[in-house]
Write a protein that holds these residues in place. Sequence first.
Motif, PDB file in Angstrom:
ATOM      1  N   TYR A  85       0.864  -1.219   0.190  1.00 22.69           N
ATOM      2  CA  TYR A  85       0.074  -0.047  -0.115  1.00 22.69           C
ATOM      3  C   TYR A  85       0.946   1.385   0.172  1.00 22.69           C
ATOM      4  O   TYR A  85       0.466   2.508  -0.439  1.00 22.69           O
ATOM      5  CB  TYR A  85      -1.129   0.077   1.258  1.00 22.69           C
ATOM      6  CG  TYR A  85      -2.112  -0.659   1.226  1.00 22.69           C
ATOM      7  CD1 TYR A  85      -2.970  -0.823   0.133  1.00 22.69           C
ATOM      8  CD2 TYR A  85      -2.469  -1.484   2.345  1.00 22.69           C
ATOM      9  CE1 TYR A  85      -4.130  -1.532   0.328  1.00 22.69           C
ATOM     10  CE2 TYR A  85      -3.717  -2.259   2.411  1.00 22.69           C
ATOM     11  CZ  TYR A  85      -4.417  -2.360   1.360  1.00 22.69           C
ATOM     12  OH  TYR A  85      -5.506  -2.758   1.276  1.00 22.69           O
ATOM     13  N   THR A  86       2.134   1.102   0.730  1.00 21.44           N
ATOM     14  CA  THR A  86       2.886   2.465   1.212  1.00 21.44           C
ATOM     15  C   THR A  86       3.599   3.142  -0.045  1.00 21.44           C
ATOM     16  O   THR A  86       3.637   2.298  -1.249  1.00 21.44           O
ATOM     17  CB  THR A  86       3.604   2.217   2.094  1.00 21.44           C
ATOM     18  OG1 THR A  86       4.299   0.815   1.787  1.00 21.44           O
ATOM     19  CG2 THR A  86       2.802   1.992   3.451  1.00 21.44           C
ATOM     20  N   ASP A  87       3.829   4.204   0.029  1.00 20.74           N
ATOM     21  CA  ASP A  87       4.861   4.839  -0.846  1.00 20.74           C
ATOM     22  C   ASP A  87       6.353   5.100   0.007  1.00 20.74           C
ATOM     23  O   ASP A  87       6.180   5.038   1.047  1.00 20.74           O
ATOM     24  CB  ASP A  87       4.457   6.286  -1.242  1.00 20.74           C
ATOM     25  CG  ASP A  87       4.522   7.238  -0.084  1.00 20.74           C
ATOM     26  OD1 ASP A  87       5.498   7.850   0.168  1.00 20.74           O
ATOM     27  OD2 ASP A  87       3.426   7.398   0.789  1.00 20.74           O
ATOM     28  N   THR A  88       7.358   4.918  -1.032  1.00 17.93           N
ATOM     29  CA  THR A  88       8.794   5.139  -0.360  1.00 17.93           C
ATOM     30  C   THR A  88       9.415   6.233  -1.004  1.00 17.93           C
ATOM     31  O   THR A  88       9.256   5.981  -2.489  1.00 17.93           O
ATOM     32  CB  THR A  88       9.525   3.971  -0.727  1.00 17.93           C
ATOM     33  OG1 THR A  88       8.920   2.767  -0.086  1.00 17.93           O
ATOM     34  CG2 THR A  88      10.947   3.876  -0.104  1.00 17.93           C
ATOM     35  N   ASP A  89       9.512   7.303  -0.407  1.00 19.13           N
ATOM     36  CA  ASP A  89      10.151   8.456  -0.772  1.00 19.13           C
ATOM     37  C   ASP A  89       9.476   8.939  -2.114  1.00 19.13           C
ATOM     38  O   ASP A  89       9.534   9.814  -2.965  1.00 19.13           O
ATOM     39  CB  ASP A  89      11.755   8.121  -1.551  1.00 19.13           C
ATOM     40  CG  ASP A  89      12.350   9.592  -1.593  1.00 19.13           C
ATOM     41  OD1 ASP A  89      12.246  10.472  -0.896  1.00 19.13           O
ATOM     42  OD2 ASP A  89      13.325   9.584  -2.554  1.00 19.13           O
ATOM     43  N   GLY A  90       8.109   9.133  -1.572  1.00 18.39           N
ATOM     44  CA  GLY A  90       7.130   9.736  -2.515  1.00 18.39           C
ATOM     45  C   GLY A  90       6.364   8.875  -3.673  1.00 18.39           C
ATOM     46  O   GLY A  90       5.824   9.260  -4.447  1.00 18.39           O
ATOM     47  N   ILE A  91       6.930   7.509  -3.965  1.00 21.41           N
ATOM     48  CA  ILE A  91       6.601   6.791  -4.937  1.00 21.41           C
ATOM     49  C   ILE A  91       5.747   5.497  -4.583  1.00 21.41           C
ATOM     50  O   ILE A  91       6.317   4.738  -3.778  1.00 21.41           O
ATOM     51  CB  ILE A  91       7.541   6.114  -5.922  1.00 21.41           C
ATOM     52  CG1 ILE A  91       8.698   7.362  -6.270  1.00 21.41           C
ATOM     53  CG2 ILE A  91       7.187   5.370  -7.042  1.00 21.41           C
ATOM     54  CD1 ILE A  91       8.001   8.526  -7.056  1.00 21.41           C
ATOM     55  N   PRO A  92       4.435   5.317  -4.810  1.00 20.39           N
ATOM     56  CA  PRO A  92       3.586   4.494  -4.352  1.00 20.39           C
ATOM     57  C   PRO A  92       4.157   3.255  -4.923  1.00 20.39           C
ATOM     58  O   PRO A  92       4.385   3.010  -6.240  1.00 20.39           O
ATOM     59  CB  PRO A  92       2.316   4.904  -4.623  1.00 20.39           C
ATOM     60  CG  PRO A  92       2.318   6.305  -4.976  1.00 20.39           C
ATOM     61  CD  PRO A  92       3.710   6.661  -5.417  1.00 20.39           C
ATOM     62  N   LEU A  96      -4.333   5.037  -5.300  1.00 24.97           N
ATOM     63  CA  LEU A  96      -3.469   5.930  -6.146  1.00 24.97           C
ATOM     64  C   LEU A  96      -4.049   7.311  -6.206  1.00 24.97           C
ATOM     65  O   LEU A  96      -3.651   8.538  -6.205  1.00 24.97           O
ATOM     66  CB  LEU A  96      -3.079   5.376  -7.278  1.00 24.97           C
ATOM     67  CG  LEU A  96      -2.015   4.278  -7.438  1.00 24.97           C
ATOM     68  CD1 LEU A  96      -1.627   3.599  -8.618  1.00 24.97           C
ATOM     69  CD2 LEU A  96      -0.715   4.519  -6.744  1.00 24.97           C
ATOM     70  N   HIS A  97      -5.537   7.307  -6.548  1.00 26.68           N
ATOM     71  CA  HIS A  97      -6.216   8.287  -6.459  1.00 26.68           C
ATOM     72  C   HIS A  97      -6.659   9.014  -5.154  1.00 26.68           C
ATOM     73  O   HIS A  97      -6.325  10.237  -4.892  1.00 26.68           O
ATOM     74  CB  HIS A  97      -7.621   8.192  -7.447  1.00 26.68           C
ATOM     75  CG  HIS A  97      -8.523   9.025  -7.364  1.00 26.68           C
ATOM     76  ND1 HIS A  97      -8.380  10.402  -7.706  1.00 26.68           N
ATOM     77  CD2 HIS A  97      -9.901   9.117  -7.161  1.00 26.68           C
ATOM     78  CE1 HIS A  97      -9.414  11.098  -7.722  1.00 26.68           C
ATOM     79  NE2 HIS A  97     -10.390  10.231  -7.234  1.00 26.68           N
ATOM     80  N   THR A  98      -7.343   8.199  -4.281  1.00 23.04           N
ATOM     81  CA  THR A  98      -7.953   8.634  -3.171  1.00 23.04           C
ATOM     82  C   THR A  98      -7.110   8.690  -1.975  1.00 23.04           C
ATOM     83  O   THR A  98      -7.347   9.610  -1.268  1.00 23.04           O
ATOM     84  CB  THR A  98      -9.071   7.540  -3.002  1.00 23.04           C
ATOM     85  OG1 THR A  98      -8.322   6.348  -2.546  1.00 23.04           O
ATOM     86  CG2 THR A  98     -10.265   7.419  -3.614  1.00 23.04           C
ATOM     87  N   LEU A  99      -5.970   8.272  -1.778  1.00 22.08           N
ATOM     88  CA  LEU A  99      -5.086   8.214  -0.770  1.00 22.08           C
ATOM     89  C   LEU A  99      -3.727   8.799  -1.167  1.00 22.08           C
ATOM     90  O   LEU A  99      -3.093  10.015  -0.455  1.00 22.08           O
ATOM     91  CB  LEU A  99      -4.844   7.029  -0.058  1.00 22.08           C
ATOM     92  CG  LEU A  99      -5.916   6.041   0.767  1.00 22.08           C
ATOM     93  CD1 LEU A  99      -5.547   4.995   1.547  1.00 22.08           C
ATOM     94  CD2 LEU A  99      -6.624   7.216   1.625  1.00 22.08           C
ATOM     95  N   HIS A 100      -2.932   8.526  -2.068  1.00 24.09           N
ATOM     96  CA  HIS A 100      -1.537   8.889  -2.368  1.00 24.09           C
ATOM     97  C   HIS A 100      -1.722  10.135  -3.399  1.00 24.09           C
ATOM     98  O   HIS A 100      -0.860  10.989  -3.281  1.00 24.09           O
ATOM     99  CB  HIS A 100      -0.949   7.930  -3.068  1.00 24.09           C
ATOM    100  CG  HIS A 100      -0.509   6.797  -2.586  1.00 24.09           C
ATOM    101  ND1 HIS A 100       0.261   6.704  -1.387  1.00 24.09           N
ATOM    102  CD2 HIS A 100      -0.906   5.363  -2.731  1.00 24.09           C
ATOM    103  CE1 HIS A 100       0.569   5.304  -0.908  1.00 24.09           C
ATOM    104  NE2 HIS A 100      -0.484   4.510  -1.691  1.00 24.09           N
ATOM    105  N   ALA A 101      -2.859  10.564  -3.881  1.00 28.11           N
ATOM    106  CA  ALA A 101      -3.193  11.659  -4.812  1.00 28.11           C
ATOM    107  C   ALA A 101      -2.113  11.834  -5.899  1.00 28.11           C
ATOM    108  O   ALA A 101      -1.582  13.150  -5.957  1.00 28.11           O
ATOM    109  CB  ALA A 101      -3.114  12.937  -3.851  1.00 28.11           C
ATOM    110  N   VAL A 102      -1.615  10.850  -6.654  1.00 22.30           N
ATOM    111  CA  VAL A 102      -0.708  10.843  -7.534  1.00 22.30           C
ATOM    112  C   VAL A 102      -1.426  10.793  -8.792  1.00 22.30           C
ATOM    113  O   VAL A 102      -0.812  10.672  -9.869  1.00 22.30           O
ATOM    114  CB  VAL A 102       0.264   9.705  -7.420  1.00 22.30           C
ATOM    115  CG1 VAL A 102       1.258  10.212  -6.335  1.00 22.30           C
ATOM    116  CG2 VAL A 102      -0.317   8.233  -7.437  1.00 22.30           C
ATOM    117  N   ALA A 103      -2.671  10.346  -8.914  1.00 22.85           N
ATOM    118  CA  ALA A 103      -3.808  10.420 -10.109  1.00 22.85           C
ATOM    119  C   ALA A 103      -4.832  11.221  -9.614  1.00 22.85           C
ATOM    120  O   ALA A 103      -5.683  11.086  -8.797  1.00 22.85           O
ATOM    121  CB  ALA A 103      -3.907   8.841 -10.064  1.00 22.85           C
ATOM    122  N   ALA A 104      -5.375  11.946 -10.749  1.00 19.45           N
ATOM    123  CA  ALA A 104      -6.480  12.741 -10.569  1.00 19.45           C
ATOM    124  C   ALA A 104      -7.943  12.048 -10.776  1.00 19.45           C
ATOM    125  O   ALA A 104      -9.021  12.595 -10.226  1.00 19.45           O
ATOM    126  CB  ALA A 104      -6.232  13.996 -11.568  1.00 19.45           C
TER     127      ALA A 104
END
Length: 795
Positions: free
Chosen positions: A263-270, A302-310
Motif C-alpha cells: 500500500y505504501t509509498d517510499t520516498d514519494g513513489i507508491p 493512487l487516486h484517493t489516498l496517495h493523490a498521484v492520480a487525478a
Amino acid sequence: MTETAEPLNPSLRPWQDPARAPEERADALLAEMTQAEKTAQLVGVWVGASDETAEVAPHQHDMDEPIRLGDLLPHGLGQLTRPFGTAPVDPARGALALLHAQRGIVRANRFGVPALAHEECLAGFATWGATAYPVPLSWGATFDPALIEEMAGAIGRDMRAVGVRQGLAPVLDVVRDARWGRVEETIGEDPYLVGTVGAAYVRGLESAGVLATLKHFAGYSASRGGRNLAPVGMGRRERADVVLPPFEMVVRETDPGSVMHAYTDTDGIPSAADATLLTELLRDTWGFRGTVVADYFGIAFLHTLHAVAATLDEAAAAALAAGVDVELPTVKAFGEPLRRAVADGLVPESLVDRAVRRVLAQKARLGLLDRDWDPLPPALSGTDPDTEDPRGSVDLDPAANRALARRVAERAVVLLRNDGTLPLDDGAVPGRIALIGPQADSPTAVLGCYSFPVHVGAQRPHTPPGIALPTLREALAAEFPASEIVTVQGTGTDGEDTAGFAEAVAAARDADLVIAALGDRSGLFGRGTSGEGCDAGDLALPGAQQQLLDALLDVGTPVVVALLAGRPYALGGAATRAAALVQTFFPGEEGAPALAAVLSGRVAPSGRLPVCVPALPGAQPSTYLAPRLGHASEVSSIDPTPAFGFGHGLTYTTFAWSDLDVGTEEAATDGAFTLACTVRNVGERAGTEVVQLYLHDPVASVVQPVQRLVGYVRLDLAPAESARVHLTVPADLASFTGRDGYRIVEPGALELRLSASSADPRLTAHVRLTGAVRQVDHRRRLHPEIRVECGPRRP
C-alpha cells in the motif's frame, strides 16, 4: 502446475491444448478477445459463500455499489475474492457454492474460462472450520523451514480440495518497528530468516497446486512510527539490503505464482505505481513470471489516498504501466476507468495485452484453460452436487492437521528465562497453581487477526468458532491433573481496570506457583491490541497488565510469565525477577496444550526469538540489525539494548561448543571460507540447539549493521550426543549495496560468529577477503553450505 508434453491435438482450440506452452495458449486466446473480455480478466469480484443457498452472492465492499454479475460475466472474470473467508459457511456448502459460481462463469463467457478463486492463508486456510495454525511470527520462532513447508503443504491441500487455487501469503515484510500492528503477520526482523522460512512456505503451498502470493512488495513494514499504511522513510540501501532480500530469495528459489504490491509509498513513489520495482527489478532482473496483484483497493488508493492520480482512469493507467496485472478485491479502476483510458489514448492497448497474457498463461499452467477442466472441487468428488446436500461432509480440521499444528506450536515456544523452576515435572509439580491474567481462560488468546474466528467470527459473536480452541486453563488442567488450578482474570487485555487485582494477589499468595497469562487480543483496525490497524504507541504490555504482573511479583510466590502475544513487549522487572518467562506468538488452536507441555517438560523448549524482546517500552524503533550508532552510547539517554536478543531461546539442557576449525582463513572476493565446530549436549535431557552464523564486517565503505544472520541449523541432540557442523561460507554473503547503488564484495577482515543468539557468540572465526572489489548481482550465492555429522555419545 507442471506443463505437459503431450502431442498437439488438432481437435482442440489452441488455448485449450495442454501440449502447447502456456504463453502460446495465452497468446492464441488473447488474439480472439474483445477489449471488454480482456479487461474482465484483470479484475476480481468480492463474493461471499452463502450457507442458506448454494449460490455465491456479491460482497458489499467498501468503495462501490454491489457488482451486477449479470452484466459482468458475459465478458468473463479474472478472480473470485474470498468465497470462503467472508462469512461463516459449512466448508462443503462453500465448495458447492463455488462450484455453482464457476459453472455460471464458464457458461456465461464465450471461451468457457473460469475464474481463479483466492483466499487468505496467513495462519491456515481462513475459513470457518479450518485448522488455525500458529501465526507467521511463530513460524520464524521455529527456525525450522522444513516444518513450515510441511504445514504449508497441508494448508494448500485443504484449499485446493474445495476449489481455491491462490493463497494470499506469505508476508515477507521484515520487522523494522515492533509497534506496527501487523508484526504478528511477519516472520521476523532478519531478512535471511524471513527469506528461508518464507521460501519454505511457498514451496509447501505450491506443492499442493495453490499459488502463493508474496506480500507486501515492498517496504510496508518500514512505515514511520510503526503506523499502518503510513509513509515509508528509508534510503535505497536499507531497501536493497534489508527489505528486498527475502523477496529476491523467494522469487529466485521457488517460482512463486503471485506478488502483491504494498500500500505504501517510499520516498514519494507508491509501490502500485513503481515500474522500477514491479517491472525492472521483479521481472526484468529477478525473472518473476507470475502475476502482480493489487493489495485490496490499492489501485484506487493512487487516486484517493496517495493523490498521484487525478482520476481512477489515471490510477488504472499508472498501475498497469508499473506492472500491476490484477485489481483486487473487486472491480474499480480496471473496469470502466481502464477501458476509458485505453479509448482516450492514456493507456496503450499493448499494456492491457501484457497483463492479460500473464493472467491467461497462469490459468493455463493451473489447467483452467483445458477443455476438460472440471469445476467440481475434489472434496465433492463422488457426490451429485445437483441433488445432494453435502453439509458436514468436508473436514478441514482433521486429527492430522491438529497434530501438525501442535508440532509447529511446540517448536515455536521460546523459553526466555528460567531460574530452575521449569520444567514442572517429577517432584516439581505444584499442588496449587494460580493461573492469573486476561489470557488465562480466553479461547481466542492463541489466534492472530487473520484466523477466521477473529477475522470474521469476531463480528458474529453468536456463531461458534468451528474448531476446538482449548484455553490455557483447560490445557493446564489436562497437563497437571494432580494440581489444583485457581483461575483469576485480574484485568482485561486492554483498558485500565484494576478492580480484580486484590483477588489476583490473594490467589497468588495462597498458591505454590503463579502462572501469569498475559499478552494481546488480536483484532482489526483498532478492535484489538495486535493485528492489522492495531498499532501500539510503545511496547509496554497493553492496559494494566504490567501493573498486574508487578503486583504478582511482589507477592513472593514464584511467577512463571506465559505470554500469548502478537509482538514482543518490554516486561519491566519481570525480565530479571520472574522465575521463568515463556514467550509464544499466537500459537494457533493447539497453542495452549503446546505451552502446557513445555511448562511440564513433556516437550523440550526449542524456539528462538524471531524478534528482540525490548528492555524499555519506548526505545523504538530498534532492531538487532542496527549499526554502531544504533546501539547504546554515552551520548544518548535512551538505551535500546534488548532484554533478550534476536535468536535467543533457552532449553532444559546445556550445550558445549568447541573445536573450532577454520579451514580457510583467507579467500578471494569470489571465493569461500570453510569452518567447523562441535556442539555437544552435556546435560541430562534431550534438547535442541540452533547454531546461528552471523557475519560482522568491522570496516566497510558503507555503514553496516554490527552483525547479520547469514545461516543457521537446528541440532536435536540426546544427552551426551554431539554433532560436528561443517560450514562453507561464500564471499557473496558479505556483499552489500555500495555507494554507487551496486552490490559489492569488498576485501578486508571479517568475523564469522557461531552463536546461540545475536547476543551470545560462542566461537568466532577471524577471516579475510583478498583481491579486488567485486560487483555481484541477483545471481550471487545466498546461503552457506551446512553439513552436520552426528558424533558418538560420551558416557
